[in-house]
Enzyme design. Structure first.
Site, short mmCIF file in Angstrom:
data_model
loop_
_atom_site.label_atom_id
_atom_site.label_comp_id
_atom_site.label_asym_id
_atom_site.label_seq_id
_atom_site.Cartn_x
_atom_site.Cartn_y
_atom_site.Cartn_z
N GLU A 147 0.99 -1.33 -0.16
CA GLU A 147 0.06 0.02 -0.13
C GLU A 147 0.90 1.21 0.07
O GLU A 147 1.61 1.48 0.86
CB GLU A 147 -1.07 -0.07 1.21
CG GLU A 147 -1.56 1.35 1.76
CD GLU A 147 -2.47 1.42 2.92
OE1 GLU A 147 -2.41 2.49 3.24
OE2 GLU A 147 -2.40 0.30 3.27
N LYS A 168 -11.21 -2.24 6.92
CA LYS A 168 -10.02 -1.84 7.99
C LYS A 168 -10.52 -1.34 9.16
O LYS A 168 -10.97 -0.49 9.42
CB LYS A 168 -9.56 -0.83 6.90
CG LYS A 168 -8.19 -0.04 7.74
CD LYS A 168 -7.67 0.73 6.84
CE LYS A 168 -6.22 1.63 7.75
NZ LYS A 168 -5.74 2.61 6.70
#
Length: 217
Positions: free
Chosen positions: A44, A134
């Protein structure tokens, strides 16, 4: 199986997403490659970096012949999501729940991972079409919060991120996490600063070992 399903499965199979933040454009490709050498297959790149589209594109190209998937993090609005996707991001993570970001991801066939904390946010995100939730910041609530959410909500896919370490990663998986996100616990920033890519690979490999051990128990 479509590309979104493939990427989602890779995120879950990898067990860990490496969060690359505050790394210069000049070093981002080398760092991502070193982390991949350590066994991390999901990378990421945070969208709060000034040149994040260029970074995403460069890392995606460099790792294109590998099993890695590259995504964007810290995506808090639809415009940023579109820019990241245009640059090559295959998954989009956010610290918050923004249904417009999820909508953009769904329309473009990209995995969406919005930030949630409460049952209401979790349900809202899943109803909007999120692929994975998340849990952020995970360290403020701990592993027990994962099981607490999954109790009433069932088999929701949760990825704790924010303060997750090699020492407590097993507790998160035991509580039901499908993967975790990790920044400084996985990325050796001193090694990055010194250009020590072997050190970057070594710390990444240690975190991956902790994840694999946790998931095998």
């Amino acid at each position: 199986m479509n590309r979104t399903q493939v990427v989602r499965n890779r995120l879950v199979e990898s067990g860990v997403v490496a969060v690359l933040r505050d790394i210069s454009r000049d070093r981002i490709v080398d760092v991502a490659a070193a982390i991949h050498d350590g066994g991390v297959t999901a990378v990421e790149i945070t969208a709060d970096a000034g040149r994040y589209p260029e970074m995403i594109a460069a890392v995606s190209e460099d790792l294109s012949e590998t099993d890695a998937v590259v995504g964007a993090g810290t995506v808090t609005d639809a415009a940023t999501a579109r820019t990241a996707i245009d640059a090559g991001a295959e998954f989009v993570l956010a610290p918050d729940l923004n249904e417009e970001v999820i909508e953009v991801c769904n329309r473009e066939g990209v995995v969406s991972v919005p930030g949630v904390m409460t049952p209401t946010e979790a349900v809202t995100a899943m109803e909007a079409g999120a692929d994975i939730l998340k849990l952020f910041p995970a360290s403020t609530v701990g592993p027990s919060h994962v099981s607490a959410l999954r109790g009433p909500l069932g088999d929701v896919p949760i990825m704790p991120t924010g303060g997750v370490s090699a020492d407590d990663v097993a507790e998160y998986f035991e509580a039901g996490a499908v993967a975790v996100g990790a920044g400084s616990a996985l990325v050796d920033y001193d090694a990055v600063e010194n250009g020590d890519m072997e050190g970057v690979t070594r710390q990444a490999a240690e975190f991956v070992d902790a994840v694999e051990t946790a998931r095998s128990e």
